[in-house]
Design an enzyme around this catalytic site. Structure first.
Site, short mmCIF file in Angstrom:
data_model
loop_
_atom_site.label_atom_id
_atom_site.label_comp_id
_atom_site.label_asym_id
_atom_site.label_seq_id
_atom_site.Cartn_x
_atom_site.Cartn_y
_atom_site.Cartn_z
N HIS B 219 0.83 -1.19 0.00
CA HIS B 219 0.00 0.00 0.00
C HIS B 219 0.87 1.24 0.00
O HIS B 219 1.83 1.34 0.75
CB HIS B 219 -1.00 0.07 1.15
CG HIS B 219 -0.49 -0.38 2.49
ND1 HIS B 219 0.80 -0.71 2.75
CD2 HIS B 219 -1.15 -0.54 3.67
CE1 HIS B 219 0.92 -1.07 4.02
NE2 HIS B 219 -0.23 -0.97 4.59
N HIS B 266 -0.73 -7.71 10.72
CA HIS B 266 -1.98 -7.47 10.04
C HIS B 266 -2.39 -8.68 9.19
O HIS B 266 -1.52 -9.38 8.68
CB HIS B 266 -1.85 -6.28 9.07
CG HIS B 266 -1.72 -4.97 9.73
ND1 HIS B 266 -2.66 -4.46 10.59
CD2 HIS B 266 -0.74 -4.02 9.67
CE1 HIS B 266 -2.28 -3.27 11.01
NE2 HIS B 266 -1.11 -2.99 10.48
#
Lengths: 327, 327, 327, 327
Positions: B219, B266
């Site tokens: 990201h 995550h």
């Protein structure tokens, strides 16, 4: 406009470095490696290195991949009587990009051969050409995409259970030895849209090594100056961390696999690495970490008289084997 | 042509996923963060987080960077009476790309404001616009490039001595909360050439989170669905490894810094992470590892009912604080 | 004699700390854990936690061990209708030491029961007694010693291939909850020759937690103050490094195993840890790192008002579950 | 009694291994190293290796320690014109143990010299004697105990800020070369209560290397067979993890410090290690991990024809330098 901005722009042109957008070459997609005995090779590449067998073809070639790769395969083993690399292929962004690059290669003096759809199982048409160093490269745009091995594309777990050996995550790059580095530089930068991320230069300004990238990785291919054409130094696979480099080293020892050097760090790219040999004498690397590169980053330069440190950052001297054992 | 190739191509179009070349946006270049007290903030960002102060300007803003960044700065702190993010800027490949994107933004309903050369010390002209979620973004092509901090560009050492705190290597991305995720998706993909690397979708197919990349990073910016516009969740910095995440956690504790959560992993991107707060209440993340993304990779999808695991892979449940404390 | 030497000696006696030689208790040798369903428990302890099944007996008990342990087993699972710990046993240096300690226990008010040779497969006679907190402890001197699992005692490799799950290296200690900590302190220090490595004390000087060692490990057994007698908090297993703690956390998530807390670090002992539950509700810990202790080291003291940080160094607050869920 | 128990006992006696309680020797307490230039040496030992200077004496000796050590110092540097080790000292549990061992040494043919209280700053009386290999050893019971460096004994943080260089946690052991290994074995086992944790034996059964421990560490001292008496191979310091071994390797390179070998793993003890030289030519090791030993563990044996792998587990061959460069 402020003076420092003019200076930045001037400096760039003085360096003859013009930042360009990439030309649609995404990544190393596959490498075909020649091995002397397929069963022995598979024991090495699957049980020790930890690649996953995904297919075989009528010619007897065996297709392997690493677990994070979404495409069908990244390594093809071919049994024959001489070790080395047949070719390595780069995936481009789509078929029209492939056509455009094919045309440009032909126009600029790199005649291409078309390898038809399906000559490699699950791979679209490939455009093959010889680099000035004599190595065979390919471009392709389409390959079956079964997704990561052992991982669902929906709510994916962190990693799949059942991995073997060194558990590499991807085929990362290859390093090749050859004579005409300037020729390769022009091919990879001007036509294929790579950047020169790192280089080794001698006092006369000749390049002894060039590390080229089409991504933000420190290298997607690398070449080292050598008298002969078309020599294969190593295929390299990515590990997650330095602890996994130790684990790889332990496995190398436990399996009595010939080691070249490591665990150590490179000066060039600063990756953390270990080298060893497959049963046919082809060199493999597994590594982790290291630098990243963006198109606006200046090329990192190592002086040839620091070559020892550039290659092996800790020992600061080369071992003869690393320079001379090639396939 | 073989049937599986047609299937690959058909599948792509059915997914309405057309692989495109990037449009010249390279990376997150800077973020301007509002802090309530500059001295206290600097103690946090420099001594604890480990950013390096590189400049101050007449407005009292302080410029910081991470050591691997070749550009002059990546974080700007501005003292004011409300915490949050002023804007975040992306570096594009050159001035002509900047112009082209500026034109396209204006044509497609995203009016831009030009911020002149030098408004930020050492930065060229910036093109600012508001995303549908209300956040201010910028594009720029030119910034002074002093090179990596403490490292020579010639024969560079592996890392500089004298780093402080958590020793982050780069400003990596920010995560923002806002309402119109579909609008942002269109802006970032269609105009700015990002890919949707990962997403969270609810049973009705609405997107609860989108993770967008203009590189092979998992990201370069991310958005989470939220009723209010223009909220700042966190700025994130890259660490080299999981051992450094532990070290960061220890430093957070030693300095009595408020922690949000971590060390943990995550599910989305699979990065290894820890979250904490600056003295103004802005959230910071330091993390390492995780997935990579190429333009031909399918978007990774998490179902909203797996949101707990998507955000915190080990605990598999959200803490209220992570969802509601914003600046 | 120089003054500082007198001061050292005086200080020691003021602390009522007399450094003594160990009394021949070497290490935690085994723990017998009650599970509600053996098959489900084995799936947890072998496939997830990674213990190795080595034997079963006529009573249906299953014997497990970790790979670095030279003795035959370290964990015994017994199926019954209530979870918890039956007993934990410490290995002493030889049979005459066992006899001496047996005599001393009986003389000092700890009546012992002899468990005959072979009651546990491959284990010599055991001397069992109740601690003031109500827990059952055993001493034994002899156990079959097949050596490390999968490793030759001659030219041993670094680790065996074929390990499963979290790959713990050894059963490390257990943590027990009970009322009479002062009683246990006297038993373990005065009779069994342990040291008090760490403690938590309240403002009145009462001990809220005691960590006791018979080696240079930070704890070979630990007790936390609790109203009820004979409660089992967790059995703990040693991992090689922090990367393995992450791996354990990932496995916990992948297998939908209930997590308690982690990855994190303790303040007490500074070990790096994660806690989770077996299918019967017994808590397990895997951890690495942390402090070491020699007999001349002062006891490390944590104040009860720092208990949050003492237990969970990063979060600096306790979760209710950690304090109240016991078996 | 069951047959296997008799077999265990019989087997032990056949091995002539009688498990004994320790005799009160706790740990390596200090080493005095000769250096050619104190300022240059301090730059090496403090800035690079990361020891902490704690005192100097009238003779010009400089006292150093590692941060986890509770005693005042562990390394003493003495400037003179020949490199090497003056002596190494072991801390025993108390003054009466010191007296008992002193008497036993004298009775069994190891005449002792008393070094008075305070000859080393902050150290009680020392009992010095020569081992059969010609090395000078000391025992002592009392040393000032200021506690861990930079860490409070009450509610201690995980580690102190402000550490330099390689941040070793403790002086771990030294490895010495000498002729009469059998003599040393008898001294260390029969009189001082050490165990033989590991050994290298040649086909005739002669010991080529002995690794001795007075704790659960894999070695508290080690000897390698060599024609000359009283040679110093290296002093070794403990690092927390393999990542720190890499960091040490990087620092060695950055400071142009001569490296011997590493990062690598040992076969013997399986520790993860790197070797380098101080400016006087004395060899240093920093390492982490590796095996543990209890008194009832069988001695691990390496065959002399596996010596390469025993010493350097990955390379499986010795470098000449490691065997021959001594001080």
């Amino acid at each position: 406009m402020k003076r420092w901005i003019n200076q930045i722009i001037k400096k760039r042109f003085n360096q003859k470095r013009i930042i360009k957008m990439r030309k649609g070459v995404m990544r190393p997609g596959h490498i075909q490696i020649r091995v002397l005995d397929m069963d022995v090779a598979l024991s090495h590449y699957c049980d020790l290195l930890g690649l996953i067998e995904v297919d075989r073809d009528e010619e007897g070639r065996v297709y392997l991949k690493c677990w994070t790769e979404v495409d069908k395969f990244s390594v093809v083993l071919r049994e024959t009587d001489e070790a080395g690399m047949d070719f390595t292929g780069y995936k481009v962004i789509d078929e029209s990009t492939l056509e455009a690059l094919e045309n440009e290669l032909n126009q600029k003096g790199y005649p291409t051969t078309e390898i038809p759809v399906g000559e490699l199982n699950g791979c679209g048409r490939r455009v093959r050409f010889k680099a000035p160093t004599g190595h065979s490269f390919e471009l392709f745009a389409t390959k079956e995409q079964p997704g990561k091995w052992g991982i669902s594309p929906r709510n994916p777990e962190a990693w799949p259970r059942g991995l073997k050996g060194m558990r590499p995550t991807r085929f990362d790059h290859c390093l090749l030895y050859g004579d005409d580095l300037e020729g390769n530089l022009s091919l990879f930068i001007d036509i294929l849209g790579f950047d020169l991320a790192e280089q080794v230069v001698d006092p006369e300004g000749n390049k002894a090594a060039i590390f080229l990238t089409c991504s933000s990785k420190a290298h997607d291919v690398a070449f080292i100056k050598h008298d002969e054409k078309d020599k294969f130094h190593h295929a390299s696979f990515w590990l997650e961390n330095w602890q996994d480099v130790l684990r790889a080293a332990d496995l190398i020892s436990m399996t009595d696999t010939p080691i070249d050097i490591g665990p150590t760090r490179h000066g060039l790219t600063h990756g953390q690495t270990i080298y060893f040999f497959d049963p046919s004498g082809n060199r493999n690397e597994v590594f982790c970490g290291g630098d990243y590169h963006y198109p606006d980053h200046p090329t990192v330069t190592w002086d040839a008289d620091e070559l020892g440190k550039a290659i092996f950052y800790h020992d600061r001297e080369l071992n003869e084997r690393f320079l001379t054992v090639l396939t």
